[in-house]
Design an enzyme around this catalytic site. Structure first.
Site, short mmCIF file in Angstrom:
data_model
loop_
_atom_site.label_atom_id
_atom_site.label_comp_id
_atom_site.label_asym_id
_atom_site.label_seq_id
_atom_site.Cartn_x
_atom_site.Cartn_y
_atom_site.Cartn_z
N ASN A 339 59.31 19.94 -4.10
CA ASN A 339 59.72 18.92 -3.14
C ASN A 339 60.41 19.59 -1.95
OD1 ASN A 339 62.11 19.69 -4.48
ND2 ASN A 339 63.04 17.68 -4.12
N CYS A 341 63.43 19.71 -0.84
CA CYS A 341 64.71 20.38 -1.10
C CYS A 341 64.55 21.62 -1.95
CB CYS A 341 65.68 19.43 -1.81
SG CYS A 341 66.02 17.91 -0.92
N GLU A 343 64.35 21.82 -5.30
CA GLU A 343 64.88 21.82 -6.67
C GLU A 343 63.91 21.20 -7.67
OE1 GLU A 343 65.89 17.63 -5.48
OE2 GLU A 343 65.74 19.58 -4.50
#
Length: 733
Positions: A339, A341, A343
């Site tokens: 994704n 971000c 994570e």
């Protein structure tokens, strides 16, 4: 330190509105989360927001014979008490027809139909409030022949520009700009172009970028060897084309731009220290199988990260080894991207559905802090010593047994898992393939926030060996309890549909993996361990959700006790946001200091550009030293905390290794090396003030360009939204 009082943090105020900071109550929630009527007026209070979310999510209980009213009240209590906060799309869209997950992976195949179908799917995701990660590794490189037209391909970076333009035009759900992550394998022939794609700050402004590194590549870096590039169409060795030769060959270093659009040596070598060492190793000719010195690509990635935080690295083989599915036996489950971000490594079309437990609220009253306790280990707050590992682990275990309300934490974890599973049931999705993937795996990501404030209450210095052990033990507890909660749901509701293909179906075949992620003995589950969700844990950056809960983000350290926050215009308005850590003020008051006087001093220094952290304030050094801030922590300590969390997290850990402005490329390289060696699935670094604007800062003005060190300023163009990878898109998480 023995005379310091560290009060247990508690929420203040009898109403939800009273518990929120002024910034959240008056800016963040009205701009992003509270419902509005047809004329744009806010028609919802913060308490009604949490009631709406709890009511909508608990409706899922009816499908399984559960008590809807009970779970509406239970979820509402967790939200109103700021003990648990879900990702932003759930807060925004629950109770509407919108989707409730944060982000997705949708990767294109190598055809125009697939590329533009992916573009359309991504646009629908952005409209629904989500972000998208893509693996562009299947696209043929620039200059590869296109048989259907007789032309040549333009390559992944050119199509990334198309996606970037689309994303720029759409504001998610009418409220937010889109978020994207681009991943490219390190053995893709265009990896060099990819590594330099964001050197200019205005390029690909709606993308974070990460290079997917493999075990073979990292071995070649360590051995200072070449490694082969791979044709994404055939899986065989890439045969050099005119375009790849023109980019990589020193023979084209003097070619005019009209003839050669980009050449590594002409355009970048002078600004990248160490690159010239590989010039003589690139004797590239059209038609030859193409290899690159691994150190050349490593040098490009390190230099880019030093310059402005990008690219990050994504540990591709580590991620797939740790997956819930054996990808050698079931290759359709192979992961290629994350994704935005970083994570959440995701299979194609999977969603990240996130929620966060507030660790800052689980400390008992009257705790004897770490620095006052009798211990068998050496001083675990001493950054120079590690002591005996077993003794340190035992000391930390005793500390946590006394200090942490594990019964309360267990209850919040179990409620959080149930909440997130219910979110999957009630959510709609903008793309049919996403709905199918979510149904098949029921992946969720329960994580934490407030870790830094937990450490401060325990009297443990962030980054110390003791803090690493706290991270390991607390996350192991959260991970184990999340599995037990998912196991109980599986017994009530059934396993996820692809469970029989997962490692959970045969624990004794993967005993070490099962012990680490299940926290149980595989011999007790020789045949099967029913689970409702194939993944249960992740650690997201929790930027906005951490603000709502009034605590520190994810597993990050305290950025500072006072700082500026640069937010989007809808939140920030005409004035810069100033944040003051509320627990710092609580500790001041508990130790007899006037918190408002210290706050005023901090704000005065901040506005004058003379604030240098807690030590610059009129407080005792012992008190200031407890509030260790991001730039005071050596890079290796940042990484070791991340690695400790990663040991007991199914997905990944979003964390920024914050570097001082004076950090060197060697510092970046060392952080990269340590992260990959200690099992981190990804690594992002950010050197302070290496971009003209950044989300968090203690400086009242933008970067002074005259003080730039080693930057190619002619290539920098100011933008209004440049942020380190793990901070830029955290408003979704």
């Amino acid at each position: 330190m023995s005379d310091l009082t560290l009060p247990a943090k508690r929420v203040h105020g009898g109403t939800v509105a009273d518990r929120l900071t002024d910034t959240v109550r008056t800016r963040v929630l009205p701009a992003r989360y509270l419902r509005r009527n047809a004329t744009g007026d806010v028609v919802e209070t913060p308490a009604e927001l949490f009631d709406r979310v709890a009511t909508a999510v608990a409706e899922a209980e009816a499908a399984y014979g559960g008590d809807v009213d009970h779970w509406t009240d239970r979820f509402g209590e967790r939200l109103a008490g700021l003990e648990f906060v879900p990702n932003s799309p759930t807060l925004m869209n629950a109770g509407t027809d919108g989707q409730l997950s944060a982000c997705f992976v949708i990767s294109p195949q190598d055809s125009l139909d697939s590329i533009f179908a992916t573009l359309g799917r991504a646009a629908k995701v952005f409209q629904s409030g989500g972000g998208v990660g893509y693996d562009f590794s299947r696209l043929r490189p620039q200059g590869a022949p296109v048989r259907s037209t007789g032309g040549v391909a333009s390559g992944p970076v050119s199509f990334m520009q198309v996606f970037d333009t689309m994303c720029e035009q759409l504001r998610q759900g009418g409220r937010r700009r889109g978020a994207q992550m681009a991943i490219l394998r390190v053995d893709h022939p265009d990896v060099g172009r990819f590594c330099v794609a964001k050197r200019a700050e205005n390029e690909l402004a709606n993308f974070n970028v990460s290079v997917a590194v493999t075990d073979a590549f990292l071995a070649a870096v360590r051995a200072d060897e070449d490694y082969p590039l791979v044709d994404p169409q055939t899986g065989e060795r890439h045969v050099a084309t005119d375009a790849t030769v023109a980019f990589y060959s020193p023979a084209f270093a003097d070619a005019a731009p009209e003839r050669v659009d980009a050449n590594l040596w002409r355009d970048y070598a002078a600004a990248v220290p160490g690159l010239d060492a590989y010039r003589d190793r690139l004797d590239v000719a059209v038609g030859d199988p193409l290899s690159l010195p691994a150190g050349l690509v490593w040098t490009l990635a390190v230099d880019g990260a030093w310059r402005n935080g990008e690219p990050g690295l994504f540990a591709l083989d580590t991620t797939n080894r740790d997956h819930s599915f054996d990808v050698d036996r079931f290759p359709t489950h192979r992961i290629a991207a994350t994704n935005p971000c970083g994570e959440q490594p995701l299979e194609n079309f999977e969603a990240c559905t996130l929620g966060h437990v507030n660790l800052s609220l689980v400390v008992n009253e009257g705790v004897t802090p770490w620095f006052e306790r009798d211990r068998a280990s050496e001083d675990g707050n001493d950054e120079e010593t590690t002591g005996d590992g077993a003794a340190l682990a035992a000391d930390v275990e005793r500390l946590l047994a006394d200090a942490v309300d594990f019964d309360r934490l267990r209850d919040v974890v179990h409620d959080g898992v149930r909440f997130l599973d219910d979110v999957l049931t009630v959510s709609t999705f903008p793309v049919d393939e996403i709905a199918d993937a979510v149904r098949d795996g029921r992946k969720i990501g329960l994580g934490v926030m407030g870790f830094a404030e937990l450490l401060i209450q325990l009297g443990v210095r962030y980054g110390s060996p003791a803090s690493v052990e706290v991270a390991r033990q607390v996350m192991a507890f959260v991970d184990r309890e999340s599995k037990l909660a998912s196991h109980h749901l599986a017994l009530e509701r059934g396993t996820f549909p692809t469970w029989s293909e997962s490692k959970w179906a045969t624990p004794t075949r993967y005993p070490d993996w099962f012990r680490r992620h299940g926290g149980l003995d595989p011999d007790d589950w020789p045949d099967r361990f029913p689970l409702r969700n194939h993944n249960t844990t992740t650690v997201a950056p929790t930027g906005t959700t951490g603000m709502i809960a009034d605590t520190t983000s994810g597993c990050e350290p305290l950025f500072d006790v006072v700082n500026f926050r640069n937010a989007d215009e809808d939140v920030q308005g005409a004035e810069r946001l100033v944040e003051v850590d509320s627990y710092f003020l609580d500790v001041l008051a508990a130790n007899g200091y006037d918190p408002e006087a210290v706050r005023a001093e901090a704000l005065s220094l901040l506005e004058a550009g003379r604030f240098e952290g807690p030590s610059s304030l009129s407080v005792p050094p012992a008190l200031a030293s407890l509030f260790v801030t991001a730039h005071a922590i050596p890079p290796a300590e940042h990484v070791r905390v991340q690695a400790a969390f990663q040991e007991h997290v199914d997905s990944g850990v979003s964390k920024t290794v914050n570097l001082r402005e004076t950090a060197t490329r060697d510092d970046v390289a060392a952080a990269f090396e340590l992260a990959l060696a200690t099992g981190c699935k990804g690594i992002t670094v950010y050197r302070d003030r290496s971009r003209r604007t950044q989300v968090l800062t203690t400086r009242p003005t933008t970067r002074d360009e005259s003080s730039d060190v080693g930057r190619d300023r002619d290539r920098d163009v100011a933008t209004g939204d440049d942020r380190p990878a793990s901070e830029r898109w955290c408003r979704r998480c």
